[in-house]
Design a protein around this motif. Structure first.
Motif, PDB file in Angstrom:
ATOM      1  N   LEU A  97      51.211  23.878  48.835  1.00 62.91           N
ATOM      2  CA  LEU A  97      51.411  24.370  50.206  1.00 62.91           C
ATOM      3  C   LEU A  97      52.893  24.549  50.519  1.00 62.91           C
ATOM      4  N   GLU A 115      51.172  25.590  63.153  1.00 62.84           N
ATOM      5  CA  GLU A 115      50.562  24.745  62.124  1.00 62.84           C
ATOM      6  C   GLU A 115      49.482  23.866  62.747  1.00 62.84           C
ATOM      7  N   ARG A 119      50.965  16.256  60.601  1.00 65.66           N
ATOM      8  CA  ARG A 119      51.171  14.896  60.085  1.00 65.66           C
ATOM      9  C   ARG A 119      52.625  14.468  60.230  1.00 65.66           C
ATOM     10  N   ARG A 122      56.189  17.361  57.033  1.00 63.54           N
ATOM     11  CA  ARG A 122      56.734  17.851  55.752  1.00 63.54           C
ATOM     12  C   ARG A 122      56.714  19.375  55.687  1.00 63.54           C
ATOM     13  N   ASP A 140      47.920  18.444  66.232  1.00 68.01           N
ATOM     14  CA  ASP A 140      47.467  17.328  65.391  1.00 68.01           C
ATOM     15  C   ASP A 140      46.805  16.262  66.262  1.00 68.01           C
ATOM     16  N   TRP A 142      46.955  13.217  65.000  1.00 65.46           N
ATOM     17  CA  TRP A 142      47.720  12.058  64.517  1.00 65.46           C
ATOM     18  C   TRP A 142      46.769  10.917  64.141  1.00 65.46           C
ATOM     19  N   GLY A 175      45.656  16.160  70.009  1.00 68.36           N
ATOM     20  CA  GLY A 175      44.230  16.257  70.320  1.00 68.36           C
ATOM     21  C   GLY A 175      43.476  16.922  69.183  1.00 68.36           C
ATOM     22  N   ASP A 176      42.160  16.959  69.338  1.00 66.98           N
ATOM     23  CA  ASP A 176      41.302  17.593  68.330  1.00 66.98           C
ATOM     24  C   ASP A 176      41.511  19.099  68.392  1.00 66.98           C
TER      25      ASP A 176
HETATM   26  C1  LIG Z   1      46.765  16.933  55.301  1.00 70.78           C
HETATM   27  S1  LIG Z   1      47.520  16.350  56.750  1.00 70.78           S
HETATM   28  C2  LIG Z   1      48.689  17.612  57.128  1.00 70.78           C
HETATM   29  C3  LIG Z   1      49.817  17.602  56.152  1.00 70.78           C
HETATM   30  C4  LIG Z   1      50.962  18.528  56.520  1.00 70.78           C
HETATM   31  N1  LIG Z   1      50.533  19.884  56.756  1.00 70.78           N
HETATM   32  C5  LIG Z   1      51.972  18.492  55.385  1.00 70.78           C
HETATM   33  O1  LIG Z   1      52.009  19.415  54.570  1.00 70.78           O
HETATM   34  O2  LIG Z   1      52.674  17.514  55.266  1.00 70.78           O
HETATM   35  C6  LIG Z   1      46.248  16.610  57.914  1.00 70.78           C
HETATM   36  C7  LIG Z   1      46.601  16.276  59.351  1.00 70.78           C
HETATM   37  O3  LIG Z   1      45.552  16.850  60.144  1.00 70.78           O
HETATM   38  C8  LIG Z   1      45.257  15.985  61.206  1.00 70.78           C
HETATM   39  N2  LIG Z   1      43.877  16.250  61.647  1.00 70.78           N
HETATM   40  C9  LIG Z   1      42.726  15.940  61.019  1.00 70.78           C
HETATM   41  N3  LIG Z   1      41.668  16.346  61.751  1.00 70.78           N
HETATM   42  C10 LIG Z   1      42.180  16.941  62.867  1.00 70.78           C
HETATM   43  C11 LIG Z   1      41.601  17.566  64.014  1.00 70.78           C
HETATM   44  N4  LIG Z   1      40.272  17.673  64.164  1.00 70.78           N
HETATM   45  N5  LIG Z   1      42.431  18.053  64.969  1.00 70.78           N
HETATM   46  C12 LIG Z   1      43.780  17.973  64.819  1.00 70.78           C
HETATM   47  N6  LIG Z   1      44.376  17.391  63.749  1.00 70.78           N
HETATM   48  C13 LIG Z   1      43.587  16.894  62.788  1.00 70.78           C
HETATM   49  C14 LIG Z   1      45.501  14.583  60.683  1.00 70.78           C
HETATM   50  O4  LIG Z   1      45.830  13.702  61.759  1.00 70.78           O
HETATM   51  C15 LIG Z   1      46.677  14.808  59.718  1.00 70.78           C
HETATM   52  O5  LIG Z   1      47.880  14.500  60.342  1.00 70.78           O
END
Ligand SMILES: C[S@@+](CC[C@H](N)C(=O)[O-])C[C@H]1O[C@@H](n2cnc3c(N)ncnc32)[C@H](O)[C@@H]1O
Length: 278
Positions: A97, A115, A119, A122, A140, A142, A175-176
């Motif tokens: 990615l 995005e 998280r 990064r 996110d 979080w 939030g979701d």
């Molecule tokens: C794989 S990590 C993202 C990594 C980031 N893009 C990077 O490259 O470092 C996934 C993130 O999605 C968030 N996440 C998971 N389900 C979610 C939802 N329904 N709504 C918003 N965020 C969500 C998690 O809290 C997490 O921080």
């Protein structure tokens, strides 16, 4: 029912399950609109892939990781690049990615980045470091200790972005995403992005909902990135159904190693009739 029948049933379900569909908007802006005299040319998938697979992309990430708050995960990513470069030298070809995002960010020079799944920032930092003025919009939940790593939230992400020299606006919506993204667009009907990364909810339905919500907001000429298509085969099915089969896009997928990443370049406002359909 034995295990292999269950796996077959699961794969069949992944192919046919009803998925949310994007509702496209008329007159989508183009990335070119922001360039003087519209000199911008949309990169093709081979150009994007060449950049994503380049040694330059990997070297950029090795250096960027040194500027981020250390974690075991980042150290592992950096060690992987270093070992691969030491072994294969300039012949090394690998994409994930972050290298795909470096490619899109250097080729498109985005002014607006969106995005889902920020998280620790990064991937947002790849955009922030390459395009310090770019406006960054992130969504996110979080989720605590996501993938075994602390997930401290918006304050941490802001300071990571500052640490890599980003100076543009940062909006982080908590939030979701199934609800927060449509709510945001209802309030911002004119919001469109040059690059979009979907890397949040990794369930098939959650990722499909995220894609359906953001696809209409990708500018023509813009790039969409979608992570983990190898690690989560159901996500690959979602990608194929919602993006790859849609002639508004040309796509490239890297599935040889690592988690697998997919990229799409939006080539049209409406579905295009091109040679694949004739
Ligand atoms: C794989 S990590 C993202 C990594 C980031 N893009 C990077 O490259 O470092 C996934 C993130 O999605 C968030 N996440 C998971 N389900 C979610 C939802 N329904 N709504 C918003 N965020 C969500 C998690 O809290 C997490 O921080």
């Amino acid at each position: 029912m034995n295990l292999s029948s269950l796996v077959r049933l699961r794969r069949l379900w992944d192919r046919v399950r009803p998925l949310p569909r994007p509702v496209y908007l008329p007159n989508t802006p183009r990335v070119a609109d922001a360039f003087p005299e519209n000199v911008f040319r949309t990169p093709n998938t081979m150009t994007l892939a060449a950049a994503a697979l380049s040694e330059e992309a990997v070297c950029f990430m090795e250096e960027l990781i040194d500027r981020l708050t250390p974690s075991e995960e980042l150290a592992g990513q950096q060690a992987y690049y270093r070992l691969a470069r030491a072994q294969f030298g300039r012949h090394m070809r690998f994409a994930d990615l972050t290298t795909a995002l470096w490619a899109a960010s250097t080729l498109i020079r985005p002014s607006d980045y969106l995005e889902i799944g920020v998280r620790r920032g990064r991937s947002a930092c790849v955009v922030g470091a390459t395009n310090p003025e770019c406006a960054i919009l992130g969504f996110d939940l979080w989720l605590p200790d996501y993938a075994g790593v602390p997930n401290p939230g918006p304050g941490f992400v802001r300071s990571e972005l500052e640490g890599v020299g980003h100076q543009g606006s940062v909006e982080l919506v908590s939030g979701d995403s199934r609800e927060s993204v449509p709510a945001y667009f209802a309030e911002h009907p004119d919001a469109f992005s040059d690059i979009i990364t979907v890397d949040g909810d990794h369930t098939a339905l959650g990722a499909a909902t995220d894609l359906a919500n953001v696809l209409p907001r990708l500018k023509v000429g813009g790039v969409l990135l979608f992570d983990d298509i190898v690690q989560r085969p159901a996500l690959r099915g979602v990608w194929e159904r919602l993006v790859k089969r849609d002639s508004r896009y040309v796509t490239w997928e890297y599935t040889d190693a690592g988690d697998g990443v997919a990229a799409a370049i939006r080539i049209g406002d409406r579905p295009m009739l091109h040679w694949r359909d004739q």
